[in-house]
Scaffold this motif. Sequence first.
Motif, mmCIF file in Angstrom:
data_model
loop_
_atom_site.group_PDB
_atom_site.id
_atom_site.type_symbol
_atom_site.label_atom_id
_atom_site.label_comp_id
_atom_site.label_asym_id
_atom_site.label_seq_id
_atom_site.Cartn_x
_atom_site.Cartn_y
_atom_site.Cartn_z
ATOM 1 N N VAL A 156 72.287 41.584 -34.099
ATOM 2 C CA VAL A 156 71.565 41.305 -32.870
ATOM 3 C C VAL A 156 72.518 42.174 -31.736
ATOM 4 N N LEU B 31 76.697 40.049 -33.886
ATOM 5 C CA LEU B 31 76.093 40.295 -32.085
ATOM 6 C C LEU B 31 77.632 41.721 -32.721
ATOM 7 N N GLU C 62 75.559 35.813 -25.419
ATOM 8 C CA GLU C 62 76.520 35.524 -26.843
ATOM 9 C C GLU C 62 77.180 37.248 -27.345
ATOM 10 N N TRP C 63 76.387 38.424 -27.314
ATOM 11 C CA TRP C 63 77.487 39.773 -27.914
ATOM 12 C C TRP C 63 77.868 39.556 -27.017
ATOM 13 N N PHE D 195 70.335 33.813 -27.350
ATOM 14 C CA PHE D 195 71.546 33.987 -26.901
ATOM 15 C C PHE D 195 72.113 34.165 -25.933
ATOM 16 N N CYS E 69 67.806 44.261 -28.409
ATOM 17 C CA CYS E 69 67.200 43.378 -27.341
ATOM 18 C C CYS E 69 66.699 43.401 -25.608
ATOM 19 N N TYR F 225 76.560 30.462 -31.724
ATOM 20 C CA TYR F 225 76.168 31.259 -31.660
ATOM 21 C C TYR F 225 74.350 31.014 -32.527
#
Length: 282
Positions: A66, A86, A216-217, A254, A71, A243
């Motif tokens: 991800v 991530l 989340e990243w 996310f 994204c 996550y």
Amino acid sequence: MSTDSALVTALTDAALEAGAAILAVYGCDFAVIAKADRSPVTDADVAAEAIIVAALGRCLTGVPVVAEEACAAGHAPGSLGRRFVLVDPLDGTREFVSRNGEFTVNIALVEDGRPVVGVVLAPVLGLIWVGEVGVGARRGRVEADGGVAWTPIAVTAAPVEGFRVMASRSHAGAETEALLARLPVVARVAVGSSLKFCRLAEGAADFYPRLGRTMEWDTAAGEAVLRAAGGTVVRFDGTPLVYGKTADAPDGAFANPAFLAFGDPACERAVLARLGGRAPAK
């Protein structure tokens, strides 16, 4: 947990290679484009992500990735499973654009909804942090020959007279100020990007509140470093961040809820007790 040292080395090398590509752009004039959510993106973000994703394809074959820019372009993996990666190729693009050096490269391995390995590189500062939950955390200084001189790091006990707070340089606001007004704060340090987690991990501060939206990243790699160093990251009800959230999650795919990050777990208990286990009213 115990992680294959070759995998950790591969993730570290990927971050360093991406950092070199970022610095090549940083040293020149570059264009800034606004994404659909109005956040900025540059050629450095794109180049770094391509390097990291290619490296992950070699060292974690078949594991979903991800990545922020993918994204944003609508290319999120359809299914994650219990293990995925991530990637934020350039966390703190605003810091990159303003050329203050406080931006990072973030890579995190997530297992069963929690980040277990994190690599955070600050290319301009020449510093890199690596955390393996259950193993430990370390900070490295990137040397001129490309080598890294490593030092173990760990959180420190919070001072009894009050907390040293790590604040966002670009995203602090009225809600954060209202929260801090309810706590014994003895010092405040403004830092950009995921560097806040790393500073907590090495004992330079005690507490980092984040009420605004994050993805989340943005947080996974820094959280892994902090937890590996003995710290914690929790929601306002004291439960951990999870996550791999899907589009039907309350804040969307996310997206993170508001959270609190701590060095000393005793600081977590003290803050949650004062806040009554809830976020300040909006």
